[in-house]
Design a protein around this motif. Structure first.
Motif, PDB file in Angstrom:
ATOM      1  N   THR A 206       0.829  -1.206   0.000  1.00 31.40           N
ATOM      2  CA  THR A 206       0.000   0.000   0.000  1.00 31.40           C
ATOM      3  C   THR A 206       0.857   1.247   0.000  1.00 31.40           C
ATOM      4  OG1 THR A 206      -1.801  -1.139   1.148  1.00 31.40           O
ATOM      5  CG2 THR A 206      -1.784   1.259   1.264  1.00 31.40           C
ATOM      6  N   ASN A 258     -10.989  -7.812  -2.147  1.00 30.69           N
ATOM      7  CA  ASN A 258     -10.934  -7.120  -3.439  1.00 30.69           C
ATOM      8  C   ASN A 258     -10.952  -5.595  -3.228  1.00 30.69           C
ATOM      9  OD1 ASN A 258     -10.983  -9.577  -4.719  1.00 30.69           O
ATOM     10  ND2 ASN A 258     -13.161  -9.480  -5.266  1.00 30.69           N
ATOM     11  N   GLY A 262      -7.207  -5.244  -3.790  1.00 30.45           N
ATOM     12  CA  GLY A 262      -7.301  -5.550  -5.201  1.00 30.45           C
ATOM     13  C   GLY A 262      -7.697  -6.997  -5.386  1.00 30.45           C
ATOM     14  N   GLN A 263      -7.841  -7.433  -6.598  1.00 28.15           N
ATOM     15  CA  GLN A 263      -8.250  -8.797  -6.871  1.00 28.15           C
ATOM     16  C   GLN A 263      -7.229  -9.782  -6.321  1.00 28.15           C
ATOM     17  OE1 GLN A 263     -11.135  -9.759  -8.398  1.00 28.15           O
ATOM     18  NE2 GLN A 263     -11.760  -7.603  -8.452  1.00 28.15           N
TER      19      GLN A 263
END
Length: 264
Positions: A206, A258, A262-263
């Motif tokens: 991040t 998600n 994110g995925q």
């Protein structure tokens, strides 16, 4: 990320901060608005994105959303959150200022001597973060020898610095800098006051996406995060484990990963 569903016991086989009150509520207080449901208060330590952080003055993050979703599946009511420095969370829990810790807290033997944990809900390793435009590109822990290094107080990152660098004599203790939260550590890194920060991998990702820092390498620790609860609160712990299982079995857990990572 590993979604292994290990129980706390299976996995284990393998103070000083000031609280900022977000919402006042008596721990395990009387009936709430949900037909007399027992109210609980949660504690966390912002500055650990994307698990917990402040955005426009609001407490947000993966842990925040996940615990709220888990509690919604129980007969308990979440009355509010309180914020602490990370190292003050366990004392706040044992002193009954809060009822549960949701703060990316690694399950380990040392903490388990003082508190209990729910089943794990996230797995992580440690990442070594450096300046993106700097000339320091370490590839292993030994490369950090003699360099000013930072981590957050009371975290696994700090434990890694101690066990892998300071205790073997590869790093003088004067070269280690501890911080109340990782935002301060990364800011010191950006300003050139330290050369590297040891931090949980998803949090490092991040910071790398938002600031001019990069992950130099990952140090595998195989940690699992769990919600911290007081010893002896077995009924509450089981309720949280059941709620976590329900959240995992549906779409909520994947939706939250998600959203915040994110995925997957």
């Amino acid at each position: 990320m590993s979604d292994n569903g290990l129980s706390r016991r299976q996995y284990l086989s393998t103070v000083g901060g000031t609280a900022v009150t977000v919402s006042l509520a008596g721990c395990f207080g009387g009936g709430g608005g949900d037909g007399g449901a027992t109210e609980i208060t949660a504690g966390t330590a912002p500055g650990f994105p994307p698990f917990e952080m402040k955005q426009d003055g609001e407490l947000v993050g993966f842990d925040i959303d996940l615990l709220e979703a888990v509690v919604d599946e129980t007969d308990y009511t979440l009355a509010g959150w309180e914020e602490f420095e990370f190292k003050s969370l366990i004392p706040a829990l044992t002193n009954e200022n809060i009822d549960v810790v949701a703060a990316g807290m690694t399950i380990n033997d040392e903490r388990d001597e003082t508190i209990d944990f729910t089943d794990p809900y996230y797995s992580s390793n440690q990442a070594i973060v450096v300046r993106e435009d700097g000339d320091f590109s370490p590839e292993s822990m030994s490369d950090l020898s003699g360099r000013p290094i930072g981590a957050q107080k009371g975290t696994t990152g700090e434990s890694t610095v101690q066990s892998e660098l300071i205790e073997p004599g590869n790093l003088d203790e004067s070269n280690y800098n501890s911080y109340g939260n990782y935002v301060l550590a990364v800011e010191d890194l950006q300003n050139g006051n330290i050369d590297a920060v040891v931090i949980d991998e998803p949090v490092a990702q991040t910071f790398a996406a938002q600031r001019p820092v990069t992950i130099a390498f990952t140090y595998e620790t195989g940690e699992n995060f769990g919600f911290g609860v007081r010893e002896g609160d077995d009924e509450f712990t089981q309720a949280l484990n059941d709620g976590l299982s329900t959240v995992r079995d549906g779409n909520t857990y994947q939706d939250l990963t998600n959203k915040w990572f994110g995925q997957q």
